[in-house]
Design an enzyme around this catalytic site. Structure first.
Site, PDB file in Angstrom:
ATOM      1  N   ASP A   1       0.826  -1.208   0.000  1.00 30.58           N
ATOM      2  CA  ASP A   1       0.000   0.000   0.000  1.00 30.58           C
ATOM      3  C   ASP A   1       0.861   1.259   0.000  1.00 30.58           C
ATOM      4  OD1 ASP A   1      -2.275   1.512   0.041  1.00 30.58           O
ATOM      5  OD2 ASP A   1      -2.805   1.103   2.112  1.00 30.58           O
TER       6      ASP A   1
ATOM      7  N   HIS B   1      -7.773   0.647   9.702  1.00 26.07           N
ATOM      8  CA  HIS B   1      -6.804   1.078   8.679  1.00 26.07           C
ATOM      9  C   HIS B   1      -7.033   2.570   8.461  1.00 26.07           C
ATOM     10  CE1 HIS B   1      -4.489   0.208   4.783  1.00 26.07           C
ATOM     11  NE2 HIS B   1      -4.845   1.488   4.686  1.00 26.07           N
TER      12      HIS B   1
ATOM     13  N   CYS C   1      -3.578   7.091  -1.691  1.00 29.49           N
ATOM     14  CA  CYS C   1      -4.520   6.340  -2.509  1.00 29.49           C
ATOM     15  C   CYS C   1      -4.588   6.987  -3.878  1.00 29.49           C
ATOM     16  CB  CYS C   1      -5.912   6.322  -1.876  1.00 29.49           C
ATOM     17  SG  CYS C   1      -7.104   5.398  -2.868  1.00 29.49           S
TER      18      CYS C   1
END
Length: 298
Positions: free
Chosen positions: A12, A203, A236
């Site tokens: 990630d 998260h 993201c």
């Protein structure tokens, strides 16, 4: 229930970098994380290289990992082909990804929520036959960059479907880092009426500096599993303005100062982040990393 920290930096964290990190450097990074005492590490994702070129070396990287050792390595698998690649590479745990927002899911994987869940049925079926663990990610559990506020009942609905299909844990993704503890408490109070607390993980992203406060509230409500990324790496690609993940250093510092042991050596964790700071040639966002690095240099 003991505390569990899942390090998501190698996957990630690095997937959002503009440049590709060489496989040998990813491996060194992971080895440093292991040396720091991290026992749960999401190493990579088996996706098309043209979609996320930063993770296009998943097979090559996996060949150098000790997937039979004491560290629980996992890989994100968006479809059955990715799952099969992960299995052939030796992984014993995979993760699947959806969201509580239709717009976000469409932007991220070009599917509706239902289509994404339908696509995972094959993965859950195969994993059951293969004896593998499947972890479910549900993103945008508080706010969505496209839809705004998300109804907690939608998060509950999606989470229950994934658990019913066979997910052993649901990672609740506060994807754009806008939530405050009161919102996290409201969400968890709804979820925990129907989902056991040991099936949920937090998260959090730290866009507004609220990640640790949200961890604290989650911990107070019984959550004992949290995701984080060393140095605060990540973000993201489908959520404009979202900053990095909660930094593992910040999480470990918070727990240790609170008298809660993690089994992680903070000084060695700093070495892992410092290594990636050098590779990426930019400053990392972790507050604890910056402070402890400055203290060590003084």
């Amino acid at each position: 229930m003991s505390l569990k920290i899942t390090e998501v930096g190698p996957r990630d964290g690095l997937q959002n970098e503009k440049s590709e990190v060489p496989t040998k450097d990813k491996l060194l990074y992971i080895q440093k994380l292991v040396a720091a005492g991290l026992k749960h590490i999401e190493a990579t994702s088996f996706v098309k290289k043209e979609n996320i070129p930063q993770l296009g070396d998943a097979k090559e990287l996996s060949a150098s990992l000790d997937l039979k050792g004491n560290v629980h390595f996992s890989a994100l698998t968006p479809n059955l082909k990715g799952y099969q690649a992960a299995i052939s590479s030796g992984f014993k745990e995979v993760a699947v990804f959806t969201a509580a927002s239709e717009s976000f899911t469409k932007k991220n994987i070009n599917r509706t929520i239902q289509e994404s869940i339908d696509g995972f049925k094959e993965i859950f079926a195969e994993a059951k036959k293969d004896g593998l663990l499947v972890r479910g990610y549900v993103s945008t559990v508080i706010d969505c960059p496209y839809e705004g506020k998300i109804d907690p009942k939608k998060v509950l609905e999606v989470s229950k479907i994934l658990l019913d299909q066979g997910a052993y844990e649901i990672s609740l993704g506060e994807t754009i880092g806008t939530a405050v503890p009161a919102e996290v408490e409201k969400l968890l109070n709804i979820l925990l009426k129907e989902i056991p607390v040991d099936k949920l993980a937090g998260h959090f992203h730290d866009t507004y500096g609220m990640a640790i406060s949200n961890v604290q509230k989650s911990y107070e409500l019984g959550i004992r599993s949290f995701d984080s990324s060393s140095g605060g790496l990540g973000g993201c690609p489908y959520a404009k303005g979202a900053s990095g993940n909660l930094a593992t250093e910040d999480l470990v510092y918070f727990f240790h100062k609170s008298g809660i042991q993690t089994g992680i050596d903070l000084s060695k964790l700093l070495e892992a982040s410092a290594f990636m700071e050098g590779i990426l040639q930019r400053k990392l966002a972790s507050r604890s990393y910056i402070a402890l690095k400055a203290k060590a240099a003084s």
